[in-house]
Design a protein around this motif. Structure first.
Motif, PDB file in Angstrom:
ATOM      1  N   MET B 113      24.152  -2.993  16.920  1.00 50.07           N
ATOM      2  CA  MET B 113      24.110  -4.070  17.898  1.00 50.07           C
ATOM      3  C   MET B 113      23.254  -5.164  17.706  1.00 50.07           C
ATOM      4  O   MET B 113      22.169  -4.958  17.078  1.00 50.07           O
ATOM      5  N   VAL B 114      23.763  -6.456  18.292  1.00 52.93           N
ATOM      6  CA  VAL B 114      23.092  -7.523  18.070  1.00 52.93           C
ATOM      7  C   VAL B 114      22.254  -7.867  19.367  1.00 52.93           C
ATOM      8  O   VAL B 114      23.180  -8.043  20.361  1.00 52.93           O
ATOM      9  N   PHE B 134      23.294   5.491  20.588  1.00 48.49           N
ATOM     10  CA  PHE B 134      21.810   5.800  20.865  1.00 48.49           C
ATOM     11  C   PHE B 134      20.992   4.941  20.091  1.00 48.49           C
ATOM     12  O   PHE B 134      21.063   4.762  18.748  1.00 48.49           O
ATOM     13  N   PHE B 135      20.068   4.103  20.765  1.00 45.21           N
ATOM     14  CA  PHE B 135      18.925   3.366  19.912  1.00 45.21           C
ATOM     15  C   PHE B 135      17.705   4.167  20.151  1.00 45.21           C
ATOM     16  O   PHE B 135      17.148   4.371  21.386  1.00 45.21           O
ATOM     17  N   SER B 168      12.527   0.472  10.191  1.00 46.90           N
ATOM     18  CA  SER B 168      13.612   1.008   9.597  1.00 46.90           C
ATOM     19  C   SER B 168      14.961   1.026  10.533  1.00 46.90           C
ATOM     20  O   SER B 168      15.960   1.505  10.102  1.00 46.90           O
ATOM     21  N   LEU B 169      14.789   0.287  11.861  1.00 49.22           N
ATOM     22  CA  LEU B 169      15.782   0.274  12.611  1.00 49.22           C
ATOM     23  C   LEU B 169      16.448  -1.228  12.768  1.00 49.22           C
ATOM     24  O   LEU B 169      17.294  -1.488  13.239  1.00 49.22           O
ATOM     25  N   LYS B 218      20.154  -1.021  14.087  1.00 45.14           N
ATOM     26  CA  LYS B 218      21.029   0.212  13.775  1.00 45.14           C
ATOM     27  C   LYS B 218      21.046   1.402  14.839  1.00 45.14           C
ATOM     28  O   LYS B 218      19.972   1.715  15.440  1.00 45.14           O
ATOM     29  N   LEU B 219      22.048   1.570  15.051  1.00 46.65           N
ATOM     30  CA  LEU B 219      22.138   2.633  16.028  1.00 46.65           C
ATOM     31  C   LEU B 219      22.627   4.208  15.410  1.00 46.65           C
ATOM     32  O   LEU B 219      23.079   4.241  14.437  1.00 46.65           O
ATOM     33  N   TYR B 220      22.282   4.998  16.253  1.00 48.39           N
ATOM     34  CA  TYR B 220      22.515   6.420  15.848  1.00 48.39           C
ATOM     35  C   TYR B 220      23.677   7.117  16.722  1.00 48.39           C
ATOM     36  O   TYR B 220      23.978   6.700  17.916  1.00 48.39           O
TER      37      TYR B 220
END
Lengths: 493, 493
Positions: B113-114, B134-135, B168-169, B218-220
């Protein structure tokens, strides 16, 4: 140009006096294996090869070279694919890290290990495993590539989906700046926020800002359950839907999703007829994936995975496939992945690329790039495969049969592929780096601010441009040194 | 000193002409909430507050300030704890990102996501969740802190064990350099190796090298199974053994392991008597942990976790404990973790620290640091707690009852704690950063090479020292500007 200049002879003599004759190779007959990389695309005889055994020797050797303005090219396991680690001018001195190959320590509770730059990746992985831990970086070259090279190229590989690139596996670093000063912070700290993270200057910068000599690596729990499956679908769009479904259901259990296209299987078969077992099952399909699920603890995954794959079939997302029923079965799947790379190598001259696009663009990207390549060179074979979870696709091109002019087409084919990548907001260098090969294509794409900043930092840290000169970008003359000599690399970029 | 100089008034006028009166606050009555941070320890009235709405406005405003050599302090959600984001001199202009708070896009297949810098972390997390993703960044201040602040301080929190720090995200970044040039690479690429990763200049550097305006995160996969347990043991050494056991068995399922000591429970009880339920069960034990297991897919974890915890009891690794049987149960456990922080805040002046040590040293470290603090200030209360999987311990100190001289003891206590940290090869700043508070203690510890490099890069990128001046380190005079005025911050460091 093959005779070092007098100044260079003096530099080598000074290095010999400091490192001893064991530490410096300068006779042509001793330099054979330092002259070329694994791909065979890059070859260059350096003025000498130095092999320091300790960070203090690296530091001193670099100080000598810096004072005398001798160019240094650090070299790892010769598995780089972009010409970064071989001499491209006869006046360059190769600095091999091979004598710094120790594993200094491993902390099983803290889950970290301190490894020297010259240690082969496989050796580090094996050592971690014997200690009940797991170092997750996994790539085809792991039997030869070295930790220092992995760090300075920010290596990727097949497990990035789950564990990230090398950058995220480095907790601490020991490295030498171009002026010989040592940076050393090997503390095994998971959290350490103290301003600019200096480690980042060395990771992925291909030796241009310093030479990595050791690192503290992050370890993980050993995978306990590993399940592998081969799945095939009618087209890449369907395989991407399957990816979305499996990731949605399996979450972080999904540790690899390797896309392969039909030429990949044909190539693997050229080297090992044993893999025809798999091929016969799935040969009518246009898209394949090698899927790995793993977990480092918790309940047995097998029954759950079997059901998951069955559901994928029921929903029509997979058309053919096999869940590995034994370790040898799963090995065969991975063997196809490796053989297909080896087979391309055996075919001789071919074009390798390493690009990335947003995950959601993979399917249209492969369609478009295949069409564009076939238009640029009719009869050529596009071999597309990659790490789907990372958006990383290798679009390789094999020449048409009995075609002798392929060398002359490499530039046009690269330009064609990169243009398609641009159209999808991708990167022309996903995991292999820039080196020398991609320098010109990179220069066309990088923004002015970005390049200015990179050059400014390079000039500040390495004003004489002695370290990995010409890698990533050419840098113009600066006050400390006259204009550089003309590049001698004749290969297309 | 409270009146801006004439030059400053002109700068503010020029900013007003460009940003409009809505975009520039300069009347004292409008600046209330920009004057202090959440801790209340830092307070300073800036010369003005600017509130740009777009990266181009940030760029232009910085160009104006740079040309006029006006100092800028970027400000997020006021939850920093080291004085980084409040004005510490009356001539400073606060740049608030609060008007850049949009979520620009979210790609569920690409899992990214931005988000703009001024977006509150909780808002970003909620948005991700509504999209089935999930962030993972989770920390006490998430209802107020902003993404830009999270990036520029490389925020940590309770889920680092599983997902890493903010660094790292971050997949892509948009930021503005001190000269107003825009760096923009918001491509959602998982792999993109093109030399120096310029993003790293902005992450964790507390606004000294540029101002983050947006990021691709970065999302999970959403956690599907989440199980929480409270476990208690006789001492911290035993709790660490339990940690080793659970991590060995559960592997990456172990997503949080929050150590708490008895004063933590007492403090939580001061604010909410409801938590006495837990406290009565476990009050006889000297070490507690809030343990969370989660997985984003695969089989239900509950039966397996229940058995795992039972095994831990059988082996004597845990002495008391409760596996949460409902969401409200699990919420109560986390509520204790939050209340204990709030209760310290309510107690008034106290010492907060944020250190890290190798995981295997946590138990001896806490023993030694507690002893050392009690020796330095008899009667004081050490409140130790932290994220065990990251080696991150907050060693806070509350003053003895009815003791008025605590302010005068802060320096000595900090020095005491940091010395013990040094003895264990730890870091005095795990996740909160350096800011102004820790500058002197940091300067004592950082190696000469490390500091030289950081200063050299700061000078190259921000030669006039206009951005976040004095954060992380003081920088001497340089050619473009005279010696800096004397620091006005009177607090001990």
């Amino acid at each position: 140009m093959s005779n070092p200049t007098d100044g260079l002879a003096e530099t080598i003599a000074e290095l010999e006096a400091y490192l001893g004759t064991e530490g410096v190779l300068s006779r042509p007959q001793d330099m054979g294996r330092y002259r070329r990389d694994w791909s065979g695309d890059y070859e260059g005889t350096p003025a000498a090869v130095i092999r320091p055994r300790h960070v203090s020797e690296v530091s001193e050797a670099i100080k000598i070279c810096n004072r005398r303005e001798a160019e240094i090219v650090p070299q790892g396991g010769h598995t780089g694919l972009v010409g970064g680690a071989t001499a491209d001018r006869a006046n360059q001195i190769v600095l091999s890290l091979e004598k710094m190959d120790r594993i200094r320590s491993l902390d099983p509770l803290g889950m970290s290990m301190v490894v020297e730059a010259g240690c082969v990746l496989q050796t580090a992985k094996d050592y971690a495993e014997r200690s009940g831990c797991f170092f997750p970086l996994s790539l085809g070259a792991q039997g030869s590539c070295q930790i220092g090279g992995n760090i300075s190229t920010n290596a990727g590989g097949v497990n990035v989906l789950r564990y990230g690139m090398m950058r995220s596996l480095v907790l601490g670093l020991e490295a030498v700046f171009p002026d010989g000063r040592i940076y050393s912070d090997l503390r095994a700290l998971r959290k350490n926020n103290t301003g600019l993270d200096l480690k980042q200057l060395f990771i992925g910068t291909e030796g241009t800002l310093g030479i990595v000599t050791a690192a503290t690596l992050k370890l993980y729990s050993k995978p306990r359950w590993v399940e592998t499956a081969w799945v095939s679908a009618d087209n890449i769009a369907d395989i991407m839907q399957l990816f979305g479904y499996l990731r949605g259901e399996a979450g972080d259990f999904l540790s690899a999703f390797e896309l392969m296209t039909p030429p990949c299987l044909d190539l693997a078969l050229e080297l090992d007829s044993g893999v025809s077992l798999v091929r016969n099952e799935v040969k009518h399909f246009a898209a394949h994936a090698l899927v790995e699920f793993s977990s480092s603890g918790g309940p047995d995954l097998k029954p759950w995975i079997t059901e998951l794959i069955a559901n994928a079939f029921e929903q029509g997302l997979a058309k053919a496939g096999i869940v590995a029923q034994s370790a040898s079965h799963s090995k065969m799947f991975w063997r196809i992945r490796e053989l297909m790379v080896e087979a391309q190598q055996k075919r001789g001259l071919h074009l390798r690329t390493d690009v990335s696009v947003p995950i959601s663009s993979i399917s249209p990207f492969i369609a478009k790039v295949t069409q564009a390549v076939e238009k640029t060179l009719p009869g050529s074979l596009v071999v597309a495969y990659g790490h789907v979870g990372d958006g990383n696709i290798h679009v390789n091109v094999l020449p048409p049969e009995d075609f002798n002019g392929f060398q002359g087409k490499l530039g046009a084919l690269t330009a064609t592929i990169n243009e398609v990548v641009d159209g999808f907001d991708g990167s022309i260098s996903a995991e292999h780096g820039i080196g020398i090969t991609k320098r010109e294509e990179f220069a066309k794409r990088i923004g002015e601010t970005h390049l200015d900043m990179m050059k400014m930092i390079k000039r500040s840290i390495d004003p004489k441009n002695v370290l990995s000169p010409g890698r990533i970008f050419r840098i113009g003359p600066n006050s400390a040194r006259g204009p550089q000599s003309v590049e001698m690399d004749p290969r297309p970029e």
